[in-house]
Design a protein around this motif. Structure first.
Motif, PDB file in Angstrom:
ATOM      1  N   MET A 150       0.857  -1.185   0.000  1.00  0.00           N
ATOM      2  CA  MET A 150       0.000   0.000   0.000  1.00  0.00           C
ATOM      3  C   MET A 150       0.891   1.232   0.000  1.00  0.00           C
ATOM      4  O   MET A 150       2.083   1.167   0.352  1.00  0.00           O
ATOM      5  CB  MET A 150      -0.929   0.020   1.222  1.00  0.00           C
ATOM      6  N   LEU A 151       0.350   2.338  -0.424  1.00  0.00           N
ATOM      7  CA  LEU A 151       1.094   3.580  -0.462  1.00  0.00           C
ATOM      8  C   LEU A 151       0.923   4.317   0.860  1.00  0.00           C
ATOM      9  O   LEU A 151      -0.195   4.649   1.252  1.00  0.00           O
ATOM     10  CB  LEU A 151       0.615   4.460  -1.622  1.00  0.00           C
ATOM     11  N   ALA A 152       2.021   4.547   1.543  1.00  0.00           N
ATOM     12  CA  ALA A 152       1.959   5.307   2.793  1.00  0.00           C
ATOM     13  C   ALA A 152       1.728   6.782   2.492  1.00  0.00           C
ATOM     14  O   ALA A 152       1.912   7.234   1.355  1.00  0.00           O
ATOM     15  CB  ALA A 152       3.246   5.121   3.576  1.00  0.00           C
ATOM     16  N   ARG A 153       1.336   7.531   3.533  1.00  0.00           N
ATOM     17  CA  ARG A 153       1.090   8.958   3.350  1.00  0.00           C
ATOM     18  C   ARG A 153       1.748   9.736   4.484  1.00  0.00           C
ATOM     19  O   ARG A 153       1.866   9.252   5.608  1.00  0.00           O
ATOM     20  CB  ARG A 153      -0.410   9.256   3.307  1.00  0.00           C
ATOM     21  N   THR A 154       2.181  10.921   4.181  1.00  0.00           N
ATOM     22  CA  THR A 154       2.734  11.810   5.194  1.00  0.00           C
ATOM     23  C   THR A 154       2.251  13.226   4.917  1.00  0.00           C
ATOM     24  O   THR A 154       2.288  13.691   3.767  1.00  0.00           O
ATOM     25  CB  THR A 154       4.278  11.771   5.210  1.00  0.00           C
ATOM     26  N   SER A 174       6.385   6.882   0.870  1.00  0.00           N
ATOM     27  CA  SER A 174       7.034   5.623   0.512  1.00  0.00           C
ATOM     28  C   SER A 174       6.053   4.459   0.581  1.00  0.00           C
ATOM     29  O   SER A 174       5.108   4.477   1.361  1.00  0.00           O
ATOM     30  CB  SER A 174       8.206   5.354   1.460  1.00  0.00           C
ATOM     31  N   PRO A 175       6.297   3.441  -0.209  1.00  0.00           N
ATOM     32  CA  PRO A 175       5.459   2.240  -0.137  1.00  0.00           C
ATOM     33  C   PRO A 175       5.628   1.533   1.203  1.00  0.00           C
ATOM     34  O   PRO A 175       6.692   1.602   1.822  1.00  0.00           O
ATOM     35  CB  PRO A 175       6.001   1.372  -1.283  1.00  0.00           C
ATOM     36  N   THR A 176       4.599   0.885   1.639  1.00  0.00           N
ATOM     37  CA  THR A 176       4.651   0.100   2.872  1.00  0.00           C
ATOM     38  C   THR A 176       3.737  -1.114   2.673  1.00  0.00           C
ATOM     39  O   THR A 176       3.310  -1.374   1.547  1.00  0.00           O
ATOM     40  CB  THR A 176       4.193   0.944   4.081  1.00  0.00           C
TER      41      THR A 176
END
Length: 228
Positions: A168-172, A178-180
């Motif tokens: 899944m695509l991480a978000r900040t 970054s992908p996680t």
């Protein structure tokens, strides 16, 4: 529901209802009775009081503790004692004093009628409320909240393992990062919950005995006996 003071016992009543047996007004009455009862029993067992207060029999201790099982009808009597009076008892306008008079009324026709004036002896409302509320919180945590949170932790642990390879695509800051993996993010929340769960399980509750303005207060020996 529309006349509830708080959403806790309003729209969320179905969810929070199990907590009513620990945090409702009737529950507080029950715990206050337990504190008063155990105090009387402990007082009767102190060597220093033998000259004034006789020892209680096993049956009498059982009788006192039977009052802890408070019915709705019993709670209504305590409420009446506080707000409008009951039998020959005038309204106390005091919630803790109403509990004291309720206990005395219940025991007045028993073998304990000669020790009634030792109920609440040397205590303030603070001495009753502090341990009562600590017991309420402790029991609610042990019997409701901790089991529920433990169940959630176990479920998240299973989901973390099940989806450990699901990308899944991480978000900040609301932006793609970054992908996680789905499982890894579950594991993060699982770790945080476990830390809080450990804190809840090992929490100690401080009990303060007597307000400074009290004239008569429990002896240090009795305080230690009450809290074990």
């Amino acid at each position: 529901m529309l006349n509830s003071i708080s959403p806790i016992d309003g729209r969320y009543r179905k969810t929070t209802e199990p907590l009513a047996q620990y945090f409702s007004e009737a529950a507080l009455m029950k715990y206050r009775i337990a504190v008063e009862g155990e105090y009387l029993i402990a007082l009767s067992e102190l060597p220093g009081t033998k000259k004034y207060l006789r020892s209680l029999s096993v049956k009498e201790k059982i009788l006192i503790r039977s009052l802890y099982d408070l019915s709705d009808a019993d709670a209504k009597i305590i409420s009446d004692i506080e707000t409008k009076g009951y039998k020959n008892i005038k309204a106390t306008d005091h919630d803790v004093k109403a509990v004291e008079y309720y206990i005395k009324d219940k025991l007045s026709s028993t073998s304990l009628k000669d020790v009634l004036e030792w109920i609440h002896f040397g205590l303030t409302s603070y001495d009753i409320n502090t341990p009562a509320r600590a017991m309420m919180l402790s029991d609610a945590l042990e019997e409701i909240l901790i089991p529920k949170i433990s169940s959630i932790v176990q479920t998240i642990e299973l989901l973390a393992k099940k989806y450990k390879f699901l990308p899944m695509l991480a978000r900040t800051h609301g932006q793609p990062a970054s992908p996680t993996t789905f499982g890894k993010e579950f594991k993060v929340f699982n770790h945080r919950l476990k830390k809080q769960l450990t804190h809840l399980k090992t929490k100690n509750y401080r009990l303060n005995s007597a307000e400074p303005r009290a004239i008569l207060t429990p002896t240090p020996q009795l305080s230690l006996k009450l809290i074990g």
